[in-house]
Design an enzyme around this catalytic site. Sequence first.
Site, PDB file in Angstrom:
ATOM      1  N   ASP A   7       0.853  -1.198   0.000  1.00 34.58           N
ATOM      2  CA  ASP A   7       0.000   0.000   0.000  1.00 34.58           C
ATOM      3  C   ASP A   7       0.885   1.243   0.000  1.00 34.58           C
ATOM      4  OD1 ASP A   7      -2.533   1.407   0.151  1.00 34.58           O
ATOM      5  OD2 ASP A   7      -1.876   2.011   2.144  1.00 34.58           O
ATOM      6  N   SER A   8       0.263   2.363  -0.354  1.00 29.86           N
ATOM      7  CA  SER A   8       0.988   3.626  -0.352  1.00 29.86           C
ATOM      8  C   SER A   8       1.339   4.076   1.070  1.00 29.86           C
ATOM      9  CB  SER A   8       0.131   4.698  -1.027  1.00 29.86           C
ATOM     10  OG  SER A   8      -1.133   4.774  -0.391  1.00 29.86           O
ATOM     11  N   CYS A  70      -3.560  -1.080  -2.280  1.00 24.35           N
ATOM     12  CA  CYS A  70      -3.808   0.325  -2.599  1.00 24.35           C
ATOM     13  C   CYS A  70      -4.672   0.420  -3.857  1.00 24.35           C
ATOM     14  CB  CYS A  70      -2.461   1.007  -2.839  1.00 24.35           C
ATOM     15  SG  CYS A  70      -2.602   2.730  -3.294  1.00 24.35           S
ATOM     16  N   GLU A 149      -7.347   9.049   8.865  1.00 22.50           N
ATOM     17  CA  GLU A 149      -6.058   9.011   9.564  1.00 22.50           C
ATOM     18  C   GLU A 149      -6.128   9.766  10.890  1.00 22.50           C
ATOM     19  OE1 GLU A 149      -2.543   9.511   7.241  1.00 22.50           O
ATOM     20  OE2 GLU A 149      -3.201   7.982   5.810  1.00 22.50           O
ATOM     21  N   CYS A 181     -11.109   2.788  -1.918  1.00 24.58           N
ATOM     22  CA  CYS A 181      -9.911   3.364  -1.287  1.00 24.58           C
ATOM     23  C   CYS A 181      -9.714   2.632   0.025  1.00 24.58           C
ATOM     24  CB  CYS A 181     -10.108   4.861  -1.055  1.00 24.58           C
ATOM     25  SG  CYS A 181      -8.773   5.636  -0.114  1.00 24.58           S
ATOM     26  N   HIS A 183      -8.840   3.592   2.806  1.00 26.31           N
ATOM     27  CA  HIS A 183      -9.230   4.289   4.031  1.00 26.31           C
ATOM     28  C   HIS A 183     -10.735   4.283   4.284  1.00 26.31           C
ATOM     29  CE1 HIS A 183      -5.151   5.667   3.639  1.00 26.31           C
ATOM     30  NE2 HIS A 183      -5.241   6.516   4.651  1.00 26.31           N
TER      31      HIS A 183
HETATM   32  N1  DGL Z   1      -4.041   3.796  -0.388  1.00 20.32           N
HETATM   33  C1  DGL Z   1      -4.670   4.796  -1.222  1.00 20.32           C
HETATM   34  C2  DGL Z   1      -5.804   4.155  -2.024  1.00 20.32           C
HETATM   35  O1  DGL Z   1      -6.357   3.146  -1.642  1.00 20.32           O
HETATM   36  C3  DGL Z   1      -5.201   5.965  -0.387  1.00 20.32           C
HETATM   37  C4  DGL Z   1      -4.119   6.856   0.153  1.00 20.32           C
HETATM   38  C5  DGL Z   1      -3.272   7.507  -0.933  1.00 20.32           C
HETATM   39  O2  DGL Z   1      -3.780   8.427  -1.627  1.00 20.32           O
HETATM   40  O3  DGL Z   1      -2.156   7.081  -1.094  1.00 20.32           O
HETATM   41  O4  DGL Z   1      -6.143   4.641  -3.062  1.00 20.32           O
END
Ligand code: DGL
Length: 274
Positions: A7-8, A70, A149, A181, A183
Site C-alpha cells: 500500500d501507499s 492500494c 487518519e 480506497c 481508508h
Molecule cells: N491507499 C490509497 C488508495 O487506496 C489511499 C491513500 C493515498 O492516496 O495514497 O487509493
Amino acid sequence: MKWGVFDSGVGGLTVVHALKELLPDDPLDYLGDTARVPYGIRSVETVRRYAREAAEFLAGRGADGLIVACNTASALALDVFCDLFPGPVLGVVEPGVQEALAATASGRVGVIGTPATIRSDAYGRRLRELRPGIEVHSAACPLFVPLAEEGWTDGEIPALVAERYLAPLRAHGIDALVLGCTHYPLLAATIARTMGAGVSLVDSAAAVARAAAAHEGKPLAPAGRGALRDGGLLRPGRDRIFVTDPGGSFRGVADRFLGAPLPEPEVAVLGPHA
Ligand code: DGL
C-alpha cells in the site's frame, strides 16, 4: 502461502486485517510507502514508477503472492506489478467489481476513491465491460483519507463531508457503492448513514481478502479466529511490516487501521539505491 501486501501507506492494513481474519496462518510482508504517501493525488507516471520499486522490493523478499491493497496503485499500475512479480498478483479493483455486480439489482452502481483512481475510471471501465448498459456514477472523496487518519470517522464533521461528496450519487439512485480506497472502510458507518438503507457498501479490502482465500482454495477460518489465536492479528517474526518512513504518526494511525497492535516496523529502502 506467504503474501506480500503493498500500500501507499497505512491504509492497506485494512486489507491485512481482512486477510488475517480469513487466512490467519499465512505469513506476510507488508510494505507501506509512508515516505511518499498519498498516491491518490499524483500523476499516472509517478504512481507507476513507485509501483515498480515496490514490486521489486516485495519480489526480492520471496513472497509467493502479491496483494496490491492500494486502490490507486491497483487502478493505475496493476500491470506493472504483474510484469515484475513472479507469482500471482491480486489487485483490489477486480474483486470490488465482482462484488458490486453481485450486489446491484438496479444496475446503478457508485464508485468512490482518490482523485487518481476516479480519473483512471478503472472500476467504471471494468464494470461496463462485464455488464454493458450498467450505469456507473463516480466521485473522488479526497478528504476521507485525512479524516480516517485523524480518527474522525464519526460525528458532525465527517457527516457533513460525506453529505457533500455523496449527495449526487444518492440522487442517481444507486443501490451499490464501491468503497474504492483503503481508508474508506473506516468511514463505512458514516457513509452508510449518508447513503441510506437501500445502498449496499462494497468493501474492496474484504473483497480482495476473499479473493486471496479463494485463490488458495483453503477452508476459511471462522470470523475472528485470527485475532483470537495469537492474542493479536500479526505475529512478530512471521509477519513483517516494512515502511519507507517509520517516523511521523505512523504507529498510532497504523494500530487503528489494523484494529490490533502492530509489530515493530522495519525500514525499506526502495528504488535504484536499494
Ligand atoms: N491507499 C490509497 C488508495 O487506496 C489511499 C491513500 C493515498 O492516496 O495514497 O487509493
